[in-house]
Enzyme design. Structure first.
Site, PDB file in Angstrom:
ATOM      1  N   VAL A  68       6.117   2.923  -2.952  1.00 55.65           N
ATOM      2  CA  VAL A  68       6.917   1.975  -3.750  1.00 55.65           C
ATOM      3  C   VAL A  68       6.076   0.744  -4.095  1.00 55.65           C
ATOM      4  O   VAL A  68       6.175   0.206  -5.192  1.00 55.65           O
ATOM      5  CB  VAL A  68       8.219   1.589  -3.024  1.00 55.65           C
ATOM      6  CG1 VAL A  68       8.974   0.523  -3.797  1.00 55.65           C
ATOM      7  CG2 VAL A  68       9.103   2.820  -2.827  1.00 55.65           C
TER       8      VAL A  68
ATOM      9  N   ARG B  18      21.716  -4.425   2.751  1.00 51.43           N
ATOM     10  CA  ARG B  18      22.514  -3.918   1.620  1.00 51.43           C
ATOM     11  C   ARG B  18      24.014  -4.033   1.824  1.00 51.43           C
ATOM     12  O   ARG B  18      24.760  -4.150   0.855  1.00 51.43           O
ATOM     13  CB  ARG B  18      22.160  -2.450   1.361  1.00 51.43           C
ATOM     14  CG  ARG B  18      20.802  -2.264   0.721  1.00 51.43           C
ATOM     15  CD  ARG B  18      20.546  -0.790   0.496  1.00 51.43           C
ATOM     16  NE  ARG B  18      19.164  -0.529   0.128  1.00 51.43           N
ATOM     17  CZ  ARG B  18      18.541   0.619   0.405  1.00 51.43           C
ATOM     18  NH1 ARG B  18      19.178   1.597   1.046  1.00 51.43           N
ATOM     19  NH2 ARG B  18      17.296   0.801   0.038  1.00 51.43           N
TER      20      ARG B  18
ATOM     21  N   CYS C  25      17.912   4.748  -3.449  1.00 45.90           N
ATOM     22  CA  CYS C  25      17.484   5.372  -4.704  1.00 45.90           C
ATOM     23  C   CYS C  25      18.574   6.229  -5.352  1.00 45.90           C
ATOM     24  O   CYS C  25      18.771   6.178  -6.568  1.00 45.90           O
ATOM     25  CB  CYS C  25      16.229   6.209  -4.469  1.00 45.90           C
ATOM     26  SG  CYS C  25      16.225   7.160  -2.936  1.00 45.90           S
TER      27      CYS C  25
ATOM     28  N   THR D 297       0.816  -1.222   0.000  1.00 44.18           N
ATOM     29  CA  THR D 297       0.000   0.000   0.000  1.00 44.18           C
ATOM     30  C   THR D 297       0.850   1.273   0.000  1.00 44.18           C
ATOM     31  O   THR D 297       0.299   2.373  -0.065  1.00 44.18           O
ATOM     32  CB  THR D 297      -0.935   0.020   1.225  1.00 44.18           C
ATOM     33  OG1 THR D 297      -0.138  -0.122   2.412  1.00 44.18           O
ATOM     34  CG2 THR D 297      -1.944  -1.110   1.162  1.00 44.18           C
TER      35      THR D 297
ATOM     36  N   SER E  21      -4.127  -1.990   7.001  1.00 44.56           N
ATOM     37  CA  SER E  21      -4.461  -1.928   5.568  1.00 44.56           C
ATOM     38  C   SER E  21      -5.167  -3.190   5.091  1.00 44.56           C
ATOM     39  O   SER E  21      -5.661  -3.239   3.959  1.00 44.56           O
ATOM     40  CB  SER E  21      -3.184  -1.729   4.738  1.00 44.56           C
ATOM     41  OG  SER E  21      -2.644  -0.444   4.985  1.00 44.56           O
TER      42      SER E  21
ATOM     43  N   GLN F 174      16.638  15.883  -3.823  1.00 41.45           N
ATOM     44  CA  GLN F 174      15.823  14.688  -3.654  1.00 41.45           C
ATOM     45  C   GLN F 174      14.349  15.007  -3.439  1.00 41.45           C
ATOM     46  O   GLN F 174      13.988  15.911  -2.700  1.00 41.45           O
ATOM     47  CB  GLN F 174      16.379  13.856  -2.494  1.00 41.45           C
ATOM     48  CG  GLN F 174      17.744  13.269  -2.836  1.00 41.45           C
ATOM     49  CD  GLN F 174      18.321  12.369  -1.762  1.00 41.45           C
ATOM     50  OE1 GLN F 174      19.408  12.609  -1.288  1.00 41.45           O
ATOM     51  NE2 GLN F 174      17.592  11.322  -1.391  1.00 41.45           N
TER      52      GLN F 174
ATOM     53  N   HIS G 183      14.438  12.255  -8.309  1.00 41.12           N
ATOM     54  CA  HIS G 183      15.661  12.796  -7.716  1.00 41.12           C
ATOM     55  C   HIS G 183      16.556  13.358  -8.819  1.00 41.12           C
ATOM     56  O   HIS G 183      16.626  12.814  -9.920  1.00 41.12           O
ATOM     57  CB  HIS G 183      16.450  11.685  -7.022  1.00 41.12           C
ATOM     58  CG  HIS G 183      15.873  11.207  -5.729  1.00 41.12           C
ATOM     59  ND1 HIS G 183      14.795  11.793  -5.121  1.00 41.12           N
ATOM     60  CD2 HIS G 183      16.267  10.185  -4.905  1.00 41.12           C
ATOM     61  CE1 HIS G 183      14.543  11.152  -3.984  1.00 41.12           C
ATOM     62  NE2 HIS G 183      15.408  10.171  -3.838  1.00 41.12           N
TER      63      HIS G 183
END
Lengths: 365, 365
Positions: free
Chosen positions: A43, A128, A157, A40, A69, A184, A271
């Site tokens: 992204v 990451r 991003c 929701t 949600s 950004q 961005h």
């Protein structure tokens, strides 16, 4: 849902093909069952758009979000799909899980998804920098996908957008220093921040006061240092530290010196960034232009005569990252530094599109 | 009008006093007759505000503009002053002429003003690189005023704002390289551009199309490379070339290497900029902070715990330039480079205030 189509036509510019060695764990199903965690959010919505636009083959679609949600529905390929509350058991039978609900959720639920047999593409920062988790921008380091053990990380991003523009140059001439100042968009802080930008701007134009709720500072016709948590020792915020670490990892230059300032500007979803790129030797502007012009995932927008360069208004909704204002950097008399300006859709290449491109690499064709 | 007051209280932070050698041409009149060329523009309006706020002694005020504005009146200190059409004879009896109507008007009329006995403070770029014309930011190089021959140039807004922040550092540790990425407000393109930003944003929020008239690109929730004319050879626009040349001149470092990218952002009247400053030797962040904290024309806004740094919303309407986000630049492992973020009111320190501060130096106290 069964809307299985040939993908070859869908990703024509992703030319850095990972060879199919058969040695890494692909998704075996012809019509994989796909779960979206954080369906929701901004992204999440972009993920649904990308999966539909790129005709990703989906046997079953499971939309997962917070309990509040649950029960909502979201449209996908002309049908309404119910949103379910995320639990550890949400991943039974799932082949591919796209996570985009923040690093806390990824840390808590990604293992359950892998345990259930899914491959996870995680849009959060949770994994990451984990050496066992590939951090992938398909145009840059697609082969890194092969080493995955169930989780593949989708980059920050700014790092994703910047490395698409930097990789073609770096392959020809190693980069030895990078300076970035970012512009950004609201979308990086989520759908609520985009709405706050719209509402606070409307209030400003009406001459009314507006109390920021989502972001820490007034956003209407204003800009501010990125709202990620600040490291009080170094004076760098979490966004800047992520961009530096991830850019180094994606380009595979572990010690790359990076100057960085991340600024939130009153733009909705793309961005932009000013880059100065120092190479190990002088690089001619014309050579750099040729390298960028043919590169995957990039569109050169560099028309000096018309003063037409990358802009968020043209990057928004575009799969390609826009690159231009290519010129010799006046700050480096040695001629080893080029300057350029880049804009990319934060929700697409900066998030959802890159995740779907990674997922496409996992399919057995 | 005769509203003559002691100025000492009005400019308490301008501590770089030019010594009164008596050797340069001051304005002799206790209540000088002042002409404003371009009175109806955004900077003209700010000039009137600054003259009033700083209690500049004015014996007579002459407001000059194009013939189409003649007959209008503008308020000043509670009275309405008629706007006259500018001609060569507009300067008879004028002691001080503040020009802000573009370089074409300055080139055409400044000589007439000097001929008539006025000292000209010119806000256009017409004479900024003329070696016979001082280019002055009072906090930085007030003494340069002494060499004037009738005309003193007021710098480009970015150069003025940047050099106020750089000068205290540069005096202690010579700067040897500078990198700037700007976030420039609509006001630099004039009152019509500010109105276009408001109107195009309102249209965007209503879901309506808007055709840009003043600026070359859509401005609502967008940003673009500065609209100054592009030099097709170098790939730099006129704004960037001005900032580089003027920053070198004001800081008196003729060959300073400067990396620069000038970007127009959807902000109304305050410019911001990300700076990386390389010194001839390592400089500790704490020392730099102390140098900036006590410097004239600056306010340190550098609260890491509250993520509070310079923002256009707080710089707008402020005389002081805001400086903060002071930190070691990660891009230079040698430790010689510091990063900082600056915001300043484009119409005040970037234009009108600096011009009035120059004019104050010309008064015989």
């Amino acid at each position: 849902m069964s809307d299985i189509l040939d993908l070859d036509a869908a990703a024509p510019r992703d030319t850095q093909e990972a060879p199919d060695t058969g040695a890494f764990r692909r998704i075996e199903a012809a019509a994989p069952r796909v779960a979206i965690v954080g369906a929701t959010g901004a992204v999440g919505e972009a993920l649904l758009d990308c999966l539909a636009a790129r005709r990703f083959p989906i046997g079953e679609l499971r939309l997962l979000a917070s309990p509040r949600s649950a029960g909502r529905t979201l449209p996908f390929r002309g049908k309404e799909v119910a949103v379910e509350a995320l639990t550890e058991r949400s991943f039974e039978g799932v082949d591919l899980a796209l996570f985009s609900a923040g690093s806390g959720i990824s840390k808590r639920y990604a293992a359950a998804a892998v345990q259930a047999g899914a491959v996870v593409v995680d849009n959060s920062s949770a994994f990451r920098m984990d050496p066992d988790v590939p951090l992938v921008v398909p145009e840059v380091n697609a082969r890194a996908i092969e080493a995955h053990r169930g989780i593949i990380a989708n980059p920050n991003c700014v790092a994703a957008i910047a490395t698409v523009a930097l990789a073609p140059l770096h392959r020809a001439h190693p980069i030895r220093r990078l300076t970035m100042a970012t512009y950004q968009a609201a979308s990086g802080a989520g759908a609520a921040a985009m709405e706050e930008l719209r509402q606070s701007t409307a209030a400003y134009l009406r001459g009314e006061a507006f109390e920021p709720k989502v972001l820490p500072h007034p956003y209407a016709f204003n800009l501010f240092s990125h709202n990620a948590e600040m490291d009080p020792e170094s004076g760098y915020n979490g966004e800047e530290l992520k961009v530096v670490a991830e850019t180094r990892r994606i380009l595979d230059v572990p010690e790359l010196p990076v100057s960085i300032t991340c600024i939130r500007v009153p733009v909705l979803r793309a961005h932009a960034m000013a880059l100065s790129v120092e190479f190990d030797a002088p690089v001619a502007v014309e050579e750099a232009r040729a390298l960028l012009e043919g590169a995957p995932g990039l569109r050169l927008v560099d028309d000096r005569a018309r003063n037409h360069f990358p802009m968020p208004s043209e990057a928004s909704g575009a799969d390609d990252v826009l690159v231009g204002r290519l010129r010799r950097d006046l700050g480096d008399p040695s001629g080893r530094t080029l300057a350029l300006f880049v804009a990319g859709d934060q929700l697409l290449k900066g998030a959802a599109l890159n995740a779907v491109q990674i997922a496409e690499r996992l399919l057995r064709r």
